[in-house]
Design a protein around this motif. Structure first.
Motif, short mmCIF file in Angstrom:
data_model
loop_
_atom_site.label_atom_id
_atom_site.label_comp_id
_atom_site.label_asym_id
_atom_site.label_seq_id
_atom_site.Cartn_x
_atom_site.Cartn_y
_atom_site.Cartn_z
N ALA A 1 -27.27 23.83 7.61
CA ALA A 1 -26.43 23.67 8.80
C ALA A 1 -25.23 24.61 8.75
O ALA A 1 -24.84 25.19 9.77
N ALA A 2 -24.63 24.77 7.57
CA ALA A 2 -23.46 25.65 7.44
C ALA A 2 -23.81 27.08 7.82
O ALA A 2 -23.04 27.76 8.52
N ARG A 3 -24.94 27.57 7.35
CA ARG A 3 -25.33 28.96 7.68
C ARG A 3 -25.53 29.13 9.19
O ARG A 3 -25.14 30.15 9.76
N LEU A 4 -26.13 28.11 9.81
CA LEU A 4 -26.32 28.20 11.25
C LEU A 4 -24.98 28.15 11.98
O LEU A 4 -24.74 28.94 12.91
N ARG A 5 -24.10 27.25 11.57
CA ARG A 5 -22.79 27.14 12.21
C ARG A 5 -22.00 28.45 12.08
O ARG A 5 -21.37 28.90 13.03
N HIS A 6 -22.06 29.02 10.90
CA HIS A 6 -21.34 30.28 10.70
C HIS A 6 -21.91 31.38 11.58
O HIS A 6 -21.16 32.18 12.17
N GLY A 7 -23.22 31.43 11.68
CA GLY A 7 -23.84 32.44 12.52
C GLY A 7 -23.49 32.28 13.99
O GLY A 7 -23.49 33.26 14.75
N LEU A 8 -23.16 31.06 14.39
CA LEU A 8 -22.76 30.79 15.77
C LEU A 8 -21.26 30.99 15.99
O LEU A 8 -20.77 30.82 17.11
N GLU B 1 -15.00 27.22 11.00
CA GLU B 1 -14.30 26.03 10.47
C GLU B 1 -15.30 24.94 10.09
O GLU B 1 -15.21 24.34 9.02
N ARG B 2 -16.26 24.69 10.99
CA ARG B 2 -17.28 23.66 10.71
C ARG B 2 -18.15 24.09 9.53
O ARG B 2 -18.51 23.27 8.67
N ALA B 3 -18.49 25.36 9.48
CA ALA B 3 -19.34 25.86 8.40
C ALA B 3 -18.65 25.68 7.05
O ALA B 3 -19.28 25.22 6.07
N ILE B 4 -17.38 26.01 6.97
CA ILE B 4 -16.64 25.87 5.71
C ILE B 4 -16.52 24.39 5.32
O ILE B 4 -16.63 24.04 4.14
N ALA B 5 -16.32 23.53 6.31
CA ALA B 5 -16.21 22.09 6.02
C ALA B 5 -17.51 21.57 5.40
O ALA B 5 -17.48 20.73 4.49
N LEU B 6 -18.64 22.09 5.87
CA LEU B 6 -19.92 21.66 5.30
C LEU B 6 -20.08 22.16 3.87
O LEU B 6 -20.57 21.42 3.00
N LEU B 7 -19.65 23.38 3.62
CA LEU B 7 -19.72 23.91 2.25
C LEU B 7 -18.81 23.11 1.32
O LEU B 7 -19.15 22.85 0.15
N GLY C 1 -22.17 17.22 -3.68
CA GLY C 1 -23.40 17.80 -4.23
C GLY C 1 -23.12 18.85 -5.28
O GLY C 1 -23.87 19.83 -5.40
N ALA C 2 -22.07 18.65 -6.05
CA ALA C 2 -21.65 19.67 -7.03
C ALA C 2 -22.68 19.90 -8.12
O ALA C 2 -22.68 20.96 -8.76
N ASP C 3 -23.55 18.93 -8.33
CA ASP C 3 -24.56 19.06 -9.39
C ASP C 3 -25.94 19.42 -8.84
O ASP C 3 -26.95 19.27 -9.52
N THR C 4 -25.98 19.92 -7.60
CA THR C 4 -27.26 20.24 -6.97
C THR C 4 -27.49 21.75 -6.94
O THR C 4 -26.54 22.54 -7.10
N PRO C 5 -28.73 22.19 -6.70
CA PRO C 5 -29.02 23.62 -6.62
C PRO C 5 -28.27 24.33 -5.49
O PRO C 5 -28.13 25.56 -5.51
N SER C 6 -27.80 23.57 -4.50
CA SER C 6 -27.09 24.19 -3.37
C SER C 6 -25.64 24.48 -3.68
O SER C 6 -24.97 25.19 -2.91
N ALA C 7 -25.15 23.97 -4.81
CA ALA C 7 -23.71 24.09 -5.10
C ALA C 7 -23.28 25.54 -5.29
O ALA C 7 -22.27 25.98 -4.74
N GLN C 8 -24.02 26.31 -6.08
CA GLN C 8 -23.61 27.69 -6.33
C GLN C 8 -23.69 28.55 -5.07
O GLN C 8 -22.74 29.30 -4.78
N PRO C 9 -24.79 28.50 -4.28
CA PRO C 9 -24.78 29.25 -3.02
C PRO C 9 -23.63 28.85 -2.11
O PRO C 9 -23.06 29.71 -1.43
N ALA C 10 -23.28 27.56 -2.14
CA ALA C 10 -22.16 27.11 -1.30
C ALA C 10 -20.85 27.72 -1.78
O ALA C 10 -20.02 28.18 -0.97
N ARG C 11 -20.64 27.79 -3.09
CA ARG C 11 -19.41 28.40 -3.62
C ARG C 11 -19.36 29.89 -3.28
O ARG C 11 -18.30 30.41 -2.90
N ASP C 12 -20.50 30.56 -3.40
CA ASP C 12 -20.53 31.99 -3.08
C ASP C 12 -20.19 32.24 -1.62
O ASP C 12 -19.43 33.18 -1.30
N LEU C 13 -20.76 31.41 -0.75
CA LEU C 13 -20.49 31.58 0.68
C LEU C 13 -19.04 31.26 1.01
O LEU C 13 -18.43 31.92 1.87
N LEU C 14 -18.47 30.26 0.35
CA LEU C 14 -17.06 29.94 0.59
C LEU C 14 -16.17 31.13 0.28
O LEU C 14 -15.27 31.48 1.06
#
Length: 253
Positions: free
Chosen positions: A210-217, A221-227, A234-247
């Motif tokens: 959802a964050a990637r879609l929101r950012h593309g639109l 602000e909404r995209a960063i809030a999702l990250l 979800g700090a211990d999930t596989p999505s955590a590192q991509p989220a940090r990179d995107l932030l």
């Protein structure tokens, strides 16, 4: 009744049901045939006769009986005995997917509460690349019961294929909001409930999509809030590192 009137067709159908309950299939089939030939007609008799014929290997005979049952009770919405659903299942087993879909659509046009048949139609439309039709069926599914995380995900993916990215982002966020204890996959026992870590990973992935879609639109602000939510929940999930990179990337911009 049959001693008094040996040719009474309605009594013959009642006799067929008694024989069916005694597991005398041949006797029941003979009585059904005699009753129908004599002019009697009855929804339950047609359905039961079709099932008995199918059990003997006579699929064409079953189809004929279930088609006739439609005229007996045109408004039937019973999931277990609706002729359209019985016909759809049989057509599907015979490899006639087009006929199966036609029968399922006919049933759904009459029943506003049939979720599983709508899910089947949505899945078929999606597989065929008919995303507008898939969106329609998935939307109806979610109106009937909004507590199916997977159905929200599929609707989001169908929206994505249509280029409706804001709608897709919304559905991914809604999917993540469906708590595991309310998700119908597990409440109804159709799937094994995953552990808490797997659930967090699934929800974090949905927030990331959802964050990637929101950012593309342009809704940064909404995209960063999702990250940031991924960082918290979800700090211990596989999505955590991509989220940090995107932030880091998005905040620099």
């Amino acid at each position: 009744a049959l001693r008094i009137a040996p040719d009474d067709a309605t009594a013959e159908l009642a006799r067929a049901e008694l024989l069916r309950r005694r597991e005398d299939v041949d006797g029941a089939l003979a009585s059904w045939r005699k009753g129908f030939a004599g002019g009697a007609d009855d929804f339950d008799s047609r359905i039961a006769c079709g099932r008995a014929l199918l059990a003997t290997g006579d699929a064409d005979g079953a189809i004929a009986q279930w088609q006739a049952a439609k005229a007996c009770w045109p408004a039937c919405t019973e999931v277990d005995s609706a002729p359209e659903l019985l016909l759809a299942r049989l057509h599907r087993q015979r490899g006639d997917d087009a006929a199966a879909l036609a029968e399922t659509k006919a049933y759904c046009r009459r029943s506003a509460r049939a979720l599983a048949p709508r899910d089947e139609l949505a899945t078929a439309a999606r597989a065929a690349g008919e995303f507008a039709e898939a969106v329609g069926w998935y939307t109806e599914c979610n109106r009937i019961d909004p507590f199916h995380r997977e159905l929200h995900v599929r609707l989001g993916e169908a929206f994505t294929a249509q280029g409706r990215l804001a709608d897709a982002a919304r559905e991914f966020e809604v999917a993540a909001a469906v708590q595991q204890e309310f998700d119908r996959r597990f409440v109804l026992g159709s799937a094994e409930r995953p552990d808490e870590g797997s659930d967090r990973a699934e929800r974090a992935d949905l927030w990331l999509r959802a964050a990637r879609l929101r950012h593309g639109l342009g809704d940064v602000e909404r995209a960063i809030a999702l990250l940031e939510r991924i960082g918290r929940d979800g700090a211990d999930t596989p999505s955590a590192q991509p989220a940090r990179d995107l932030l880091l990337e998005w905040r620099r911009k």
